[in-house]
Design a protein around this motif. Structure first.
Motif, PDB file in Angstrom:
ATOM      1  N   GLY A 145       0.820  -1.206   0.000  1.00  0.00           N
ATOM      2  CA  GLY A 145       0.000   0.000   0.000  1.00  0.00           C
ATOM      3  C   GLY A 145       0.853   1.254   0.000  1.00  0.00           C
ATOM      4  N   LEU A 146       1.923   1.234   0.787  1.00  0.00           N
ATOM      5  CA  LEU A 146       2.832   2.387   0.838  1.00  0.00           C
ATOM      6  C   LEU A 146       3.474   2.626  -0.526  1.00  0.00           C
ATOM      7  N   ILE A 147       3.935   1.544  -1.153  1.00  0.00           N
ATOM      8  CA  ILE A 147       4.584   1.672  -2.466  1.00  0.00           C
ATOM      9  C   ILE A 147       3.573   2.155  -3.505  1.00  0.00           C
ATOM     10  N   GLU A 148       2.362   1.647  -3.446  1.00  0.00           N
ATOM     11  CA  GLU A 148       1.314   2.090  -4.376  1.00  0.00           C
ATOM     12  C   GLU A 148       0.957   3.552  -4.120  1.00  0.00           C
ATOM     13  N   HIS A 149       0.930   3.948  -2.861  1.00  0.00           N
ATOM     14  CA  HIS A 149       0.688   5.367  -2.512  1.00  0.00           C
ATOM     15  C   HIS A 149       1.774   6.254  -3.130  1.00  0.00           C
ATOM     16  N   MET A 150       3.014   5.805  -3.046  1.00  0.00           N
ATOM     17  CA  MET A 150       4.130   6.569  -3.618  1.00  0.00           C
ATOM     18  C   MET A 150       3.959   6.692  -5.141  1.00  0.00           C
ATOM     19  N   ALA A 151       3.655   5.581  -5.782  1.00  0.00           N
ATOM     20  CA  ALA A 151       3.493   5.578  -7.243  1.00  0.00           C
ATOM     21  C   ALA A 151       2.321   6.461  -7.663  1.00  0.00           C
ATOM     22  N   GLN A 152       1.212   6.389  -6.939  1.00  0.00           N
ATOM     23  CA  GLN A 152       0.045   7.210  -7.292  1.00  0.00           C
ATOM     24  C   GLN A 152       0.298   8.688  -7.030  1.00  0.00           C
ATOM     25  N   SER A 153       1.187   8.995  -6.104  1.00  0.00           N
ATOM     26  CA  SER A 153       1.557  10.392  -5.866  1.00  0.00           C
ATOM     27  C   SER A 153       2.251  10.956  -7.104  1.00  0.00           C
ATOM     28  N   VAL A 154       3.081  10.117  -7.732  1.00  0.00           N
ATOM     29  CA  VAL A 154       3.735  10.509  -8.991  1.00  0.00           C
ATOM     30  C   VAL A 154       2.674  10.673 -10.088  1.00  0.00           C
ATOM     31  N   ALA A 155       1.731   9.733 -10.151  1.00  0.00           N
ATOM     32  CA  ALA A 155       0.653   9.796 -11.147  1.00  0.00           C
ATOM     33  C   ALA A 155      -0.187  11.052 -10.958  1.00  0.00           C
ATOM     34  N   LEU A 156      -0.387  11.452  -9.710  1.00  0.00           N
ATOM     35  CA  LEU A 156      -1.157  12.666  -9.434  1.00  0.00           C
ATOM     36  C   LEU A 156      -0.423  13.895  -9.963  1.00  0.00           C
ATOM     37  N   HIS A 157       0.896  13.918  -9.818  1.00  0.00           N
ATOM     38  CA  HIS A 157       1.685  15.041 -10.346  1.00  0.00           C
ATOM     39  C   HIS A 157       1.485  15.148 -11.856  1.00  0.00           C
ATOM     40  N   THR A 158       1.603  14.017 -12.541  1.00  0.00           N
ATOM     41  CA  THR A 158       1.413  13.980 -13.994  1.00  0.00           C
ATOM     42  C   THR A 158      -0.025  14.383 -14.360  1.00  0.00           C
ATOM     43  N   GLY A 159      -0.987  13.792 -13.673  1.00  0.00           N
ATOM     44  CA  GLY A 159      -2.394  14.091 -13.946  1.00  0.00           C
ATOM     45  C   GLY A 159      -2.711  15.559 -13.768  1.00  0.00           C
TER      46      GLY A 159
END
Length: 143
Positions: free
Chosen positions: A58-72
């Motif tokens: 979950g932590l790793i997915e949270h980190m990855a989605q934080s990057v996706a949010l920046h792009t989005g």
């Protein structure tokens, strides 16, 4: 003290390719061209919560989605639809502590390099201003 979110849950979810129950970011606290601070309140319905603990995945997915949010959000500001991104590689993720139910975690994403749809980022995740995880990821945008 809770910081006011720049973007709340519904808006954040609109900017992410992931949908419930797989959304691991529920707030954006700050944004620049080269950085972002995201947030997540750990709730019982989260699929990565087990025995009131938020698991490593979950932590790793949270980190990855934080990057996706920046792009989005970058694409949203340009009034464009964001392409889907993928984790290209994960380098040296260090997890020092796992958050628990009802904890609010924040991740700071710093863009180190961006070239041809590939982004190298550094991510630091904190709980109550204590660093609980960090690492580097490469994300790749789908063409």
């Amino acid at each position: 003290m809770e910081t006011m979110a720049l973007l709340e849950k519904e808006m954040v979810e609109n900017l992410l390719p992931q949908k419930f129950p797989f959304v691991m970011v529920d707030a954006m606290h700050s944004y620049t061209e080269t950085s972002l601070v995201s947030g997540l309140k750990i709730q019982s319905e989260n699929i990565f919560v087990e025995n009131n603990i938020f698991l490593e995945a979950g932590l790793i997915e949270h980190m990855a989605q934080s990057v996706a949010l920046h792009t989005g959000y970058q694409y949203f500001l340009r009034n464009e639809i964001a392409p889907t991104g993928y984790i290209g590689s994960i380098k040296e993720i260090e997890i020092k502590k796992l958050p628990q139910l009802n904890d609010n975690i924040q991740s700071e994403v710093t863009i180190l390099q961006e070239f041809a749809g590939i982004t190298l980022v550094n991510i630091v995740t904190k709980l109550n201003n204590e660093e609980i995880a960090n690492g580097q990821m490469k994300t790749v945008l789908a063409k």
